[in-house]
Write a protein that holds these residues in place. Structure first.
Motif, mmCIF file in Angstrom:
data_model
loop_
_atom_site.group_PDB
_atom_site.id
_atom_site.type_symbol
_atom_site.label_atom_id
_atom_site.label_comp_id
_atom_site.label_asym_id
_atom_site.label_seq_id
_atom_site.Cartn_x
_atom_site.Cartn_y
_atom_site.Cartn_z
ATOM 1 N N ARG A 73 -121.481 60.421 65.711
ATOM 2 C CA ARG A 73 -121.002 60.264 64.341
ATOM 3 C C ARG A 73 -119.092 59.376 64.599
ATOM 4 N NH1 ARG A 73 -124.188 58.050 60.114
ATOM 5 N NH2 ARG A 73 -123.111 59.148 58.901
ATOM 6 N N LYS A 74 -118.486 60.494 65.459
ATOM 7 C CA LYS A 74 -117.408 60.699 65.878
ATOM 8 C C LYS A 74 -117.180 59.212 65.440
ATOM 9 C CE LYS A 74 -114.952 63.724 66.365
ATOM 10 N NZ LYS A 74 -113.731 64.433 66.869
ATOM 11 N N THR A 75 -118.096 58.127 67.002
ATOM 12 C CA THR A 75 -118.043 57.006 67.577
ATOM 13 C C THR A 75 -118.164 56.449 66.012
ATOM 14 O OG1 THR A 75 -117.775 58.383 69.748
ATOM 15 C CG2 THR A 75 -119.039 55.567 69.074
ATOM 16 N N PHE A 76 -119.255 56.589 65.026
ATOM 17 C CA PHE A 76 -119.828 55.338 64.368
ATOM 18 C C PHE A 76 -118.301 55.003 63.208
ATOM 19 C CE2 PHE A 76 -121.436 54.789 59.622
ATOM 20 C CZ PHE A 76 -121.705 53.439 60.180
ATOM 21 N N PHE A 77 -117.792 56.714 62.402
ATOM 22 C CA PHE A 77 -116.902 56.817 62.455
ATOM 23 C C PHE A 77 -115.792 55.915 62.470
ATOM 24 C CE2 PHE A 77 -117.280 59.884 58.234
ATOM 25 C CZ PHE A 77 -118.740 59.981 58.369
ATOM 26 N N SER A 78 -114.940 56.403 63.979
ATOM 27 C CA SER A 78 -114.331 55.726 64.378
ATOM 28 C C SER A 78 -114.302 54.063 64.215
ATOM 29 C CB SER A 78 -114.158 56.074 65.289
ATOM 30 O OG SER A 78 -113.525 57.099 65.785
ATOM 31 N N SER A 79 -115.807 53.249 64.387
ATOM 32 C CA SER A 79 -115.626 52.369 64.573
ATOM 33 C C SER A 79 -115.502 51.440 62.800
ATOM 34 C CB SER A 79 -117.153 51.785 64.527
ATOM 35 O OG SER A 79 -118.010 52.317 64.323
ATOM 36 N N VAL A 80 -115.986 52.728 62.446
ATOM 37 C CA VAL A 80 -115.796 51.534 60.654
ATOM 38 C C VAL A 80 -114.380 51.636 60.327
ATOM 39 C CG1 VAL A 80 -115.929 52.322 58.593
ATOM 40 C CG2 VAL A 80 -118.071 52.401 59.780
ATOM 41 N N LEU A 81 -113.401 53.351 60.651
ATOM 42 C CA LEU A 81 -112.409 53.125 60.158
ATOM 43 C C LEU A 81 -110.577 51.908 60.797
ATOM 44 C CD1 LEU A 81 -111.790 56.759 60.133
ATOM 45 C CD2 LEU A 81 -111.868 55.512 58.308
ATOM 46 N N SER A 82 -111.974 51.125 62.561
ATOM 47 C CA SER A 82 -111.141 50.508 62.494
ATOM 48 C C SER A 82 -111.403 49.655 63.044
ATOM 49 C CB SER A 82 -110.604 51.451 63.961
ATOM 50 O OG SER A 82 -112.196 51.212 64.775
ATOM 51 N N MET A 83 -112.240 48.822 61.740
ATOM 52 C CA MET A 83 -112.485 47.112 61.631
ATOM 53 C C MET A 83 -111.490 46.487 61.702
ATOM 54 S SD MET A 83 -115.063 48.071 57.642
ATOM 55 C CE MET A 83 -113.848 47.458 55.973
ATOM 56 N N PRO A 84 -112.150 45.256 61.778
ATOM 57 C CA PRO A 84 -110.715 44.202 61.476
ATOM 58 C C PRO A 84 -111.003 44.008 60.350
ATOM 59 C CG PRO A 84 -112.648 43.159 63.113
ATOM 60 C CD PRO A 84 -113.278 44.804 62.753
ATOM 61 N N ILE A 85 -109.288 44.003 59.851
ATOM 62 C CA ILE A 85 -109.244 43.499 58.289
ATOM 63 C C ILE A 85 -108.193 41.948 58.449
ATOM 64 C CG2 ILE A 85 -107.277 43.723 56.499
ATOM 65 C CD1 ILE A 85 -108.197 46.639 57.325
#
Length: 102
Positions: A69-81
């Motif tokens: 879950r931490k890996t998934f959340f990290s990917s969302v929190l660092s998604m390209p903007i």
């Protein structure tokens, strides 16, 4: 020519998440992480690891996630903007964005 400011407020990031295809549970959990960060930081540098670092430091919910879950959340929190500049004043730009959202 100065580089444009690429900081994003937590509130604007939360608004961006509404357009992502997250499950209601994942969205709720990520918004909870952002709420835990907010007393410590109101914005972050886009397209950097800063938001994940803030979650690691200040969010108990993030700290206690399973590794997956931490890996998934990290990917969302660092998604390209992505940022774009419209050659018009802010009011007309907002109107244009609403009319052309699709």
């Amino acid at each position: 020519m100065n580089a444009p400011d690429q900081t994003v407020t937590l509130e604007d990031f939360a608004d961006l998440l509404a357009d992502e295809e997250l499950t209601p549970e994942a969205l709720e959990d990520i918004l909870a992480v952002l709420a835990e960060i907010k007393p410590h930081a109101t914005s972050f540098q886009a397209n950097s690891p800063e938001l994940v670092q803030l979650a690691t430091l200040y969010s108990h919910k993030f700290q206690t996630l399973t590794t997956g879950r931490k890996t998934f959340f990290s990917s969302v929190l660092s998604m390209p903007i992505f940022f774009m500049t419209l050659p018009m004043d802010e009011e007309n730009a907002s109107k244009w964005m609403k009319e052309n959202k699709s």
